[in-house]
Design a protein around this motif. Sequence first.
Motif, short mmCIF file in Angstrom:
data_model
loop_
_atom_site.label_atom_id
_atom_site.label_comp_id
_atom_site.label_asym_id
_atom_site.label_seq_id
_atom_site.Cartn_x
_atom_site.Cartn_y
_atom_site.Cartn_z
N GLY A 199 0.82 -1.21 0.00
CA GLY A 199 0.00 0.00 0.00
C GLY A 199 0.85 1.26 0.00
O GLY A 199 1.77 1.40 -0.80
N VAL A 200 0.58 2.16 0.94
CA VAL A 200 1.24 3.47 0.95
C VAL A 200 2.74 3.39 1.23
O VAL A 200 3.46 4.35 0.98
N THR A 201 3.23 2.25 1.71
CA THR A 201 4.67 2.13 2.01
C THR A 201 5.45 1.41 0.90
O THR A 201 6.66 1.21 1.03
N GLU A 202 4.78 1.05 -0.19
CA GLU A 202 5.48 0.37 -1.29
C GLU A 202 6.67 1.17 -1.84
O GLU A 202 7.66 0.57 -2.26
N PRO A 203 6.63 2.50 -1.86
CA PRO A 203 7.77 3.24 -2.40
C PRO A 203 9.11 2.98 -1.70
O PRO A 203 10.16 3.19 -2.29
N ILE A 204 9.09 2.48 -0.46
CA ILE A 204 10.36 2.24 0.24
C ILE A 204 10.87 0.81 0.07
O ILE A 204 11.88 0.45 0.67
N ILE A 205 10.23 0.02 -0.76
CA ILE A 205 10.69 -1.36 -0.98
C ILE A 205 12.15 -1.39 -1.43
O ILE A 205 12.95 -2.13 -0.83
N PRO A 206 12.56 -0.65 -2.47
CA PRO A 206 13.96 -0.76 -2.91
C PRO A 206 14.97 -0.41 -1.81
O PRO A 206 15.97 -1.10 -1.64
N GLU A 207 14.70 0.65 -1.05
CA GLU A 207 15.62 1.04 0.02
C GLU A 207 15.66 -0.01 1.12
O GLU A 207 16.73 -0.30 1.67
N THR A 208 14.52 -0.59 1.45
CA THR A 208 14.47 -1.62 2.48
C THR A 208 15.24 -2.86 2.04
O THR A 208 16.04 -3.41 2.80
N VAL A 209 15.01 -3.31 0.82
CA VAL A 209 15.69 -4.50 0.30
C VAL A 209 17.20 -4.28 0.29
O VAL A 209 17.97 -5.15 0.71
N GLU A 210 17.62 -3.11 -0.15
CA GLU A 210 19.06 -2.80 -0.19
C GLU A 210 19.65 -2.74 1.22
O GLU A 210 20.71 -3.31 1.49
N ALA A 211 18.98 -2.06 2.15
CA ALA A 211 19.50 -1.91 3.51
C ALA A 211 19.52 -3.22 4.28
O ALA A 211 20.32 -3.40 5.20
N LEU A 212 18.66 -4.15 3.91
CA LEU A 212 18.60 -5.44 4.59
C LEU A 212 19.90 -6.23 4.44
O LEU A 212 20.26 -7.04 5.30
N ALA A 213 20.64 -5.98 3.37
CA ALA A 213 21.89 -6.71 3.11
C ALA A 213 22.90 -6.58 4.24
O ALA A 213 23.64 -7.52 4.52
N GLN A 214 22.91 -5.44 4.92
CA GLN A 214 23.91 -5.21 5.98
C GLN A 214 23.79 -6.21 7.14
O GLN A 214 24.75 -6.41 7.88
N PHE A 215 22.64 -6.85 7.28
CA PHE A 215 22.43 -7.77 8.39
C PHE A 215 22.82 -9.21 8.06
O PHE A 215 22.92 -10.04 8.95
N ASP A 216 23.00 -9.52 6.78
CA ASP A 216 23.42 -10.84 6.33
C ASP A 216 22.61 -11.96 7.00
O ASP A 216 23.17 -12.92 7.54
N LEU A 217 21.29 -11.83 6.94
CA LEU A 217 20.40 -12.79 7.59
C LEU A 217 20.37 -14.12 6.85
O LEU A 217 20.42 -14.17 5.63
N GLU A 218 20.26 -15.20 7.62
CA GLU A 218 20.12 -16.54 7.05
C GLU A 218 18.67 -16.84 6.68
O GLU A 218 18.41 -17.66 5.81
N LEU A 219 17.73 -16.20 7.38
CA LEU A 219 16.31 -16.46 7.18
C LEU A 219 15.54 -15.15 7.20
O LEU A 219 15.66 -14.37 8.15
#
Length: 188
Positions: A134-154
């Motif tokens: 919905g209204v927060t879809e515009p931040i998907i690219p930034e969220t996906v990119e920033a998630l990399a710093q955590f190197d999550l397994e799951l």
Amino acid sequence: MFAPRATKSGDGQFRPMELVPSVDVLSGNGADVIVTRDEQLLFDETFYVSGEVPRVTPFERGFPGQYRQTAAGSWEPDEVMPDERFVVINVAGNGLVVFTACSHAGLINVLTHAQARFPDIPLYGVFGGFHLSGVTEPIIPETVEALAQFDLELISPGHCTGWRALSALAAAYGERVVPSAVGKTFML
């Protein structure tokens, strides 16, 4: 968190959301209710329940268009939602698993806070709603990119993540993304 909340429709009408059950209702159903703004360590320090989540990212701004009703009955903007919390457990041999609610504070803000709170324990995974529809879809690219710093397994997105975000996460993180669903079992 017990105040009525709503969104405002295009015609200016407020559309109330379902209320959080009151302390009396929760207690009446057997809950031992603790109302606090402070973080908590529970069950012999096995579970961590956060306090307010610091907002450190420039792109995660809460829930745009949300309002809260005041005690006087008027509606005021309530996009930040400071009362949302998350839970962390330390899974032996793996690290921290974070359980978000809807991530109104922002998934990256939640993970940043969890990592800062337990700096000597690696983050292993995250479950929950990532609030990227919905209204927060515009931040998907930034969220996906920033998630990399955590190197999550799951990475296990749930209810309010949205299919566009789920697709972007799967494209970026492959098999580490496992959507959650009612009845699904995870062995960690």
